[in-house]
Write an enzyme that holds these catalytic residues in place. Sequence first.
Site, PDB file in Angstrom:
ATOM      1  N   ARG A 229       0.836  -1.191   0.000  1.00  0.00           N
ATOM      2  CA  ARG A 229       0.000   0.000   0.000  1.00  0.00           C
ATOM      3  C   ARG A 229       0.881   1.256   0.000  1.00  0.00           C
ATOM      4  NH1 ARG A 229      -5.833  -0.091  -0.274  1.00  0.00           N
ATOM      5  NH2 ARG A 229      -6.427  -2.260   0.160  1.00  0.00           N
TER       6      ARG A 229
ATOM      7  N   HIS B  27      -5.864  -5.458   3.257  1.00  0.00           N
ATOM      8  CA  HIS B  27      -5.708  -6.322   2.082  1.00  0.00           C
ATOM      9  C   HIS B  27      -4.808  -5.600   1.094  1.00  0.00           C
ATOM     10  CE1 HIS B  27      -8.842  -3.911  -0.050  1.00  0.00           C
ATOM     11  NE2 HIS B  27      -9.482  -3.963   1.090  1.00  0.00           N
TER      12      HIS B  27
ATOM     13  N   HIS C 128      -4.503   4.113  -2.057  1.00  0.00           N
ATOM     14  CA  HIS C 128      -4.370   3.409  -3.332  1.00  0.00           C
ATOM     15  C   HIS C 128      -3.489   4.203  -4.289  1.00  0.00           C
ATOM     16  CE1 HIS C 128      -6.598  -0.309  -3.435  1.00  0.00           C
ATOM     17  NE2 HIS C 128      -7.640   0.240  -2.870  1.00  0.00           N
TER      18      HIS C 128
ATOM     19  N   HIS D  83     -12.758  -0.634  -5.024  1.00  0.00           N
ATOM     20  CA  HIS D  83     -13.690   0.415  -5.453  1.00  0.00           C
ATOM     21  C   HIS D  83     -13.607   0.635  -6.965  1.00  0.00           C
ATOM     22  CE1 HIS D  83     -14.390   1.517  -1.246  1.00  0.00           C
ATOM     23  NE2 HIS D  83     -15.296   2.380  -1.657  1.00  0.00           N
TER      24      HIS D  83
END
Length: 565
Positions: free
Chosen positions: A395, A448, A520, A455
Amino acid sequence: MEQDDHEGATAPAAGHDALTRTPLSRRGLFRGAGAATLASIAVGSGGLQLTLPAVAEAAEASFPPLSKAQQRRTAARRSRLDAAELAFARPLAVALSNNDEGGYGLKRLGNFSKGLPHNSLGEVEPGAYNALLRAVGTGTNADFEAIPLGGVRPLRNPLAGLAFDLEGPDCQSVGIRPAPRIDSAEEAGEAAELYWMALARDVHFSDYAANSVTTAAATDLSRFSDFRGPKQDGAVRPATLFRGNTAADLNGPYLSQFLWRDIPYGSLTISQKQTTVLPNRDYLTSYGSWLSIKNGATPTSGDAFDSTHRYIRNGRDLSQYVHVDALYEAYLNACLILLAMGAPFDAGNPYNTSSKQDAFVTFGGPHVLSLVTEVATRALKGIWFCKWFVHRRARPEEFGGLVHNRRTNAAAYPVHAELLNSPVLDEVFSRSGSFLLPQGFPEGCPLHPSYGSGHATVAGACVTILKAWFDESFVLPNPVVASPDGMSLLPYEGAPLTVGGELNKVAANIAAGRNFAGIHWRTDFSEAVKLGEAVAIGVLEEQRATYSERARFSLTKFDGRTITI
């Protein structure tokens, strides 16, 4: 599926021939072992074929006639088998990672490890990561339960990536390209964009051209050698900043009309003023809080809410929208808005020219309202396989730890020089006292892996259904833009805004909201929407054969090509 650019239908992958049949009575094919065991299978240039020799035909003739109910049951089974054969004939995606996982020894610098135990540098404990690899290798619940955690927060549903589905492409037959490597110029450009997005969270979208932060962001991102966001005349401009990659994303206000307009919901009218959060509040900017959250601790404080409801006007408002939304809600809302305004259906809708019948259960409002949400969970299964079982990309929150430790000389991590030399890092440090990526959510990212965005995948799937259903060229009447304080909507007087363009834009907006929060990457969006699109197209292809009506769906893909199903 036909492609208007004459590429032709997709051919079956080698070894996955489509199953075709010679004309048989369905009674002979499906009424138990009698005739079925006498059928022969032949392989020819036309693919796999089933034929009945004379003895089978004679056996079939001895059966009493089928009732209409039996014929219907047999036809229903045949319809489901045909859909399965169509799915089986699609080419398989090649699932390849960027090999960051094997490139940095046991440190796993480029891979997701949040929630596992880490050392003081934020490097994952090797035994814990190996337990994760063991679990994704076996796919057993027992091995996932054996993964040691560093805190109390659980990993988010990895086994979903192994689930089967009864409609659309199998979740392991779709995929996305390898993610940018952590030492690449592309990753550096994406990281710089996220740092600038964090600094610009409270800037009104309409003020980008005049604000010092957003103008500096455009200037800086233009210097990166492999930044792949939209540009004008070869450079990033305030008018292209933080937008999606379709042509329509650059048209009109930053935010899609479908995130501002009132939503007609039966007898209710729902305003899109939302509960948002207060400005100038960022999270995980101290190293201690960052490391604690990376180990899986719960945050010590929650969101600080604004007591006034407001329309979305900036990145912070948008990130709060996607913090708590139901994943398909923006597209269900868009569908309700389009139906209420009487937006025309696609030209291929069979009821456009009927004078004796109208659409309802099929090709009407109830059909599209269920279909636009139906594809969401199917798309999520596909991206969950990519996340957990292929890429396991770190991430941005985790990558920010690499940047901080490199800039403070705590560790020699392979961060690209273009990012290390960007003025955005010094600007972040002057505000927060660290080089960590400021997070918009108290808990940071979910547990995760990053690649790709759930999304964005749902956005790609749901928007594809809407583009197939409605006339994309229809111009939306009475466009609006949020006032500076977000308390009202003002008329927008600019270039016409079309259904197709604003649907592409709402997909980009939802994905960008997650990026504004710092959780993200740009490619998490740009690649995931294409996976969602593929899932939705597959569902439309399989459903088309179930209709009594002759229908055609036409839509413009995210890459600009027009296809007809």
